[in-house]
Design a protein around this motif. Structure first.
Motif, PDB file in Angstrom:
ATOM      1  N   THR A 167       0.831  -1.209   0.000  1.00  0.00           N
ATOM      2  CA  THR A 167       0.000   0.000   0.000  1.00  0.00           C
ATOM      3  C   THR A 167       0.865   1.258   0.000  1.00  0.00           C
ATOM      4  OG1 THR A 167      -1.727  -1.149   1.226  1.00  0.00           O
ATOM      5  CG2 THR A 167      -1.808   1.246   1.238  1.00  0.00           C
ATOM      6  N   GLY A 168       0.512   2.174  -0.902  1.00  0.00           N
ATOM      7  CA  GLY A 168       1.207   3.448  -0.981  1.00  0.00           C
ATOM      8  C   GLY A 168       2.290   3.506  -2.039  1.00  0.00           C
ATOM      9  N   TYR A 169       2.666   2.360  -2.580  1.00  0.00           N
ATOM     10  CA  TYR A 169       3.752   2.302  -3.556  1.00  0.00           C
ATOM     11  C   TYR A 169       3.205   2.124  -4.979  1.00  0.00           C
ATOM     12  CZ  TYR A 169       7.123   1.686   0.255  1.00  0.00           C
ATOM     13  OH  TYR A 169       7.892   1.862   1.369  1.00  0.00           O
ATOM     14  N   GLY A 170       3.986   2.577  -5.957  1.00  0.00           N
ATOM     15  CA  GLY A 170       3.660   2.313  -7.347  1.00  0.00           C
ATOM     16  C   GLY A 170       3.906   0.851  -7.683  1.00  0.00           C
ATOM     17  N   ARG A 171       2.976   0.219  -8.427  1.00  0.00           N
ATOM     18  CA  ARG A 171       3.106  -1.188  -8.793  1.00  0.00           C
ATOM     19  C   ARG A 171       3.844  -1.303 -10.130  1.00  0.00           C
ATOM     20  NH1 ARG A 171       0.278  -0.179  -4.679  1.00  0.00           N
ATOM     21  NH2 ARG A 171      -0.986  -1.797  -3.671  1.00  0.00           N
ATOM     22  N   VAL A 172       4.711  -2.310 -10.217  1.00  0.00           N
ATOM     23  CA  VAL A 172       5.549  -2.508 -11.398  1.00  0.00           C
ATOM     24  C   VAL A 172       4.994  -3.674 -12.217  1.00  0.00           C
ATOM     25  CG1 VAL A 172       7.866  -3.030 -12.235  1.00  0.00           C
ATOM     26  CG2 VAL A 172       7.565  -1.624 -10.176  1.00  0.00           C
ATOM     27  N   GLY A 177      10.384 -10.573 -18.390  1.00  0.00           N
ATOM     28  CA  GLY A 177      11.622 -10.076 -17.801  1.00  0.00           C
ATOM     29  C   GLY A 177      11.894  -8.611 -18.012  1.00  0.00           C
ATOM     30  N   GLN A 178      10.956  -7.911 -18.637  1.00  0.00           N
ATOM     31  CA  GLN A 178      11.140  -6.479 -18.888  1.00  0.00           C
ATOM     32  C   GLN A 178       9.979  -5.697 -18.251  1.00  0.00           C
ATOM     33  OE1 GLN A 178      13.760  -4.767 -20.899  1.00  0.00           O
ATOM     34  NE2 GLN A 178      14.670  -6.700 -20.225  1.00  0.00           N
ATOM     35  N   ILE A 179      10.298  -4.525 -17.729  1.00  0.00           N
ATOM     36  CA  ILE A 179       9.266  -3.656 -17.163  1.00  0.00           C
ATOM     37  C   ILE A 179       8.537  -2.954 -18.294  1.00  0.00           C
ATOM     38  CG2 ILE A 179       8.842  -1.624 -15.719  1.00  0.00           C
ATOM     39  CD1 ILE A 179      11.327  -2.446 -14.111  1.00  0.00           C
ATOM     40  N   THR A 180       7.219  -2.992 -18.235  1.00  0.00           N
ATOM     41  CA  THR A 180       6.428  -2.315 -19.260  1.00  0.00           C
ATOM     42  C   THR A 180       5.714  -1.079 -18.735  1.00  0.00           C
ATOM     43  OG1 THR A 180       4.497  -3.699 -18.798  1.00  0.00           O
ATOM     44  CG2 THR A 180       6.038  -4.471 -20.498  1.00  0.00           C
ATOM     45  N   GLN A 181       5.520  -1.018 -17.416  1.00  0.00           N
ATOM     46  CA  GLN A 181       4.742   0.100 -16.891  1.00  0.00           C
ATOM     47  C   GLN A 181       4.877   0.166 -15.373  1.00  0.00           C
ATOM     48  OE1 GLN A 181       0.607  -0.181 -17.961  1.00  0.00           O
ATOM     49  NE2 GLN A 181       0.175   1.977 -17.604  1.00  0.00           N
ATOM     50  N   ILE A 182       4.749   1.359 -14.834  1.00  0.00           N
ATOM     51  CA  ILE A 182       4.621   1.566 -13.388  1.00  0.00           C
ATOM     52  C   ILE A 182       3.328   2.336 -13.174  1.00  0.00           C
ATOM     53  CG2 ILE A 182       5.617   2.539 -11.295  1.00  0.00           C
ATOM     54  CD1 ILE A 182       8.335   2.460 -12.725  1.00  0.00           C
ATOM     55  N   ILE A 183       2.466   1.818 -12.321  1.00  0.00           N
ATOM     56  CA  ILE A 183       1.173   2.460 -12.088  1.00  0.00           C
ATOM     57  C   ILE A 183       1.120   2.936 -10.638  1.00  0.00           C
ATOM     58  CG2 ILE A 183      -1.334   2.174 -12.098  1.00  0.00           C
ATOM     59  CD1 ILE A 183      -0.982   0.009 -14.198  1.00  0.00           C
ATOM     60  N   GLU A 184       0.971   4.245 -10.451  1.00  0.00           N
ATOM     61  CA  GLU A 184       0.864   4.803  -9.112  1.00  0.00           C
ATOM     62  C   GLU A 184      -0.426   4.319  -8.460  1.00  0.00           C
ATOM     63  OE1 GLU A 184       3.226   6.334  -7.716  1.00  0.00           O
ATOM     64  OE2 GLU A 184       4.496   6.809  -9.437  1.00  0.00           O
ATOM     65  N   GLU A 185      -0.391   4.146  -7.136  1.00  0.00           N
ATOM     66  CA  GLU A 185      -1.542   3.566  -6.448  1.00  0.00           C
ATOM     67  C   GLU A 185      -2.819   4.384  -6.656  1.00  0.00           C
ATOM     68  OE1 GLU A 185      -2.462   2.934  -1.856  1.00  0.00           O
ATOM     69  OE2 GLU A 185      -1.329   1.300  -2.763  1.00  0.00           O
ATOM     70  N   LYS A 186      -2.712   5.692  -6.700  1.00  0.00           N
ATOM     71  CA  LYS A 186      -3.912   6.522  -6.858  1.00  0.00           C
ATOM     72  C   LYS A 186      -4.546   6.353  -8.235  1.00  0.00           C
ATOM     73  CE  LYS A 186      -2.671   9.972  -3.423  1.00  0.00           C
ATOM     74  NZ  LYS A 186      -2.415  11.397  -3.127  1.00  0.00           N
ATOM     75  N   ASP A 187      -3.779   5.802  -9.178  1.00  0.00           N
ATOM     76  CA  ASP A 187      -4.307   5.567 -10.518  1.00  0.00           C
ATOM     77  C   ASP A 187      -4.589   4.093 -10.779  1.00  0.00           C
ATOM     78  OD1 ASP A 187      -4.001   8.341 -11.482  1.00  0.00           O
ATOM     79  OD2 ASP A 187      -1.873   7.940 -11.251  1.00  0.00           O
ATOM     80  N   ALA A 188      -4.405   3.240  -9.760  1.00  0.00           N
ATOM     81  CA  ALA A 188      -4.478   1.795  -9.963  1.00  0.00           C
ATOM     82  C   ALA A 188      -5.859   1.246  -9.659  1.00  0.00           C
ATOM     83  CB  ALA A 188      -3.449   1.094  -9.079  1.00  0.00           C
ATOM     84  N   GLN A 189      -6.296   0.288 -10.488  1.00  0.00           N
ATOM     85  CA  GLN A 189      -7.507  -0.467 -10.214  1.00  0.00           C
ATOM     86  C   GLN A 189      -7.175  -1.595  -9.238  1.00  0.00           C
ATOM     87  OE1 GLN A 189      -8.859  -1.659 -14.094  1.00  0.00           O
ATOM     88  NE2 GLN A 189      -9.610   0.396 -14.623  1.00  0.00           N
ATOM     89  N   GLU A 190      -8.215  -2.251  -8.724  1.00  0.00           N
ATOM     90  CA  GLU A 190      -8.021  -3.255  -7.683  1.00  0.00           C
ATOM     91  C   GLU A 190      -7.095  -4.384  -8.124  1.00  0.00           C
ATOM     92  OE1 GLU A 190      -8.861  -3.046  -4.510  1.00  0.00           O
ATOM     93  OE2 GLU A 190      -9.551  -1.032  -5.053  1.00  0.00           O
TER      94      GLU A 190
END
Length: 470
Positions: A167-172, A177-190
């Motif tokens: 909780t509180g962190y951006g999800r990766v 094996g490659q990062i495609t996106q980081i989604i901030e918690e306030k913009d994240a769906q469940e």
């Protein structure tokens, strides 16, 4: 490896609920921003620090604390009104005089003027092609913990770790094996919030990546800010390799609240206490002992429960007894406490300082002060004994004055030494004396009103009331 370092320290830290800038909150006696700067300077001779909120106060701290590194540190001021957010911190910082929340105008930097960057390849005219981005609120960060990031050969490497409660962190988001996106918690769906791989907030990337993608960031999100994390998504769409680097979460815990500050300080204290014990320091109930980062131990030292040692204190071959406080002082071959208070600028050698003794800005060599005394702005030589209740009256309301005491001086209990005062060696000062004049060697100093015993005075005062009642 040659790398430039950027430290982000522009945030307001509103969740700290404090007038003090977040990055200047102290952990073990040192502003948490200082830990990031110190580790950055171990890695690079090109360190850039981005400021905005209460910038003048933070700049003053950096200038005062890191003056010897001024050639290697450049300060920048975020153009917050045009470019808010972590991505905005790295964007064009010119024409920013309309911002009002910086706590005062910045008059310059440790190297050049804010915004006075002439090179076009990046906003900050960094010296090296590789850039490491850190945060000013990660005081547990170390050079060693950053090595996996610095060793990456990918155009972008992002620090990640897993938490049971993210909780509180951006999800990766990681695919193949490659990062495609980081989604901030306030913009994240469940469904996204269920992901436990999180953004550690540290990046190693090519400077050319910043120059290419910073102008493409948008502020169309819940915060209306320019996210540095959006750069990851933009680069991924262009098939640029973005490598996730697994890091130890212990070293990358951010501080956003007072409870997090306390938790991180506990972790720092564990590190400092373990380091001291590994050097041979004996600690009783170590979890009750408070140490600051600049404290130094040497030789055979023993520290009892409830002790606090602060500032640049140096403890050498000494026993510090329970619930004693030592501040910015050197203690050598001595026993201090229990319940003593050694205030700053003391040098105490071969001495015994007992319970409820306070010493301030004094040099004591071979002295015994067993209990209940105040020794301020004084020098006392070997063999001298300080009785209970002795005080140096060092302050006249305007100025502090010194008391100089020679060898083998015996100071009786409840004596007041009114400074400035010079007491030669081999002097006896009787109990209850108020001493205002210097004493030469061999003197007996006695200043008392003669005692009178008036016969039947008790009964005269009480008019035999006690006798009648009994």
């Amino acid at each position: 490896m040659s790398v430039s370092v950027i430290i982000l320290a522009a945030g307001a830290g509103s969740r700290m609920r404090s007038a003090c800038p977040k990055v200047l909150h102290q952990i073990c006696g040192k502003a948490m921003l200082a830990y990031s700067i110190e580790e950055a300077l171990k890695i690079s001779d090109d360190v850039h620090i981005v400021l905005f909120f209460q910038a003048a106060q933070i700049q003053q701290y950096i200038t005062d604390t890191f003056s010897q590194h001024s050639a290697h540190i450049t300060l920048h001021y975020q153009n917050h009104s045009k470019y808010p957010g972590t991505g905005g911190a790295l964007m064009d910082n010119k024409d920013n005089g309309d911002n009002k929340d910086n706590g005062g105008d910045i008059q310059g930097t440790m190297k050049g003027d804010i915004g006075d960057n002439k090179e076009e390849k990046s906003p900050f005219a960094m010296r090296y092609d590789k850039v490491l981005i850190l945060n000013g609120d990660m005081p547990l960060i170390t050079k060693e913990a950053l090595q996996p990031l610095l060793k990456s050969q990918s155009p972008i490497a992002l620090g990640v770790f897993e938490l049971e409660n993210p909780t509180g962190y951006g999800r990766v988001i990681i695919q193949e094996g490659q990062i495609t996106q980081i989604i901030e918690e306030k913009d994240a769906q469940e469904a996204i919030k269920a992901i436990k791989t999180i953004n550690a907030g540290v990046y190693a990337l090519d400077q050319a990546i910043l120059a290419t993608y910073l102008p493409k960031l948008s502020c169309h999100n819940a915060q209306n800010e320019y996210y540095l994390t959006e750069l990851i998504a933009l680069a991924a769409r262009d098939k640029i390799s973005i490598e996730p680097i697994a890091l130890n979460p212990k070293n990358f815990m951010g501080v956003n609240t007072q409870s997090e500050l306390a938790s991180v300080q506990d972790m720092m204290l564990d590190t400092l206490r373990k380091k001291a014990m590994d050097q041979g320091v004996v600690m009783h109930l170590p979890h009750t002992i408070y140490l600051e980062a600049q404290v130094c131990f040497e030789g055979a030292c023993e520290i009892e429960m409830g002790v606090a040692i602060k500032g640049k204190s140096h403890i050498i071959d000494s026993h510090i007894k329970a619930h004693t406080i030592i501040e910015d002082s050197t203690i050598k071959d001595s026993h201090i406490g229990p319940l003593a208070h050694i205030r700053p600028k003391c040098a105490i050698t071969k001495s015994h300082i007992g319970n409820f003794v306070e010493v301030k800005a004094s040099h004591l060599d071979g002295v015994k002060a067993g209990h209940l005394s105040y020794l301020g702005d004084c020098e006392i030589s070997e063999g001298s004994n300080v009785g209970a209740g002795v005080i140096t009256c060092n302050y006249d309301g305007k100025t502090k004055h010194k008391t100089i005491i020679g060898k083998n001086v015996f100071i009786g209990s409840d004596t007041q030494l009114v400074a400035p005062l010079n007491i030669a060696s081999n002097v006896l000062i009787a109990s209850g004396t108020t001493m205002t004049k210097d004493a030469k060697e061999g003197d007996l100093v006695l200043s008392r009103v003669r005692q009178e015993n008036k016969s039947a005075g008790f009964w005269h005062f009480f008019k035999k009331d006690i006798a009648k009642d009994s």
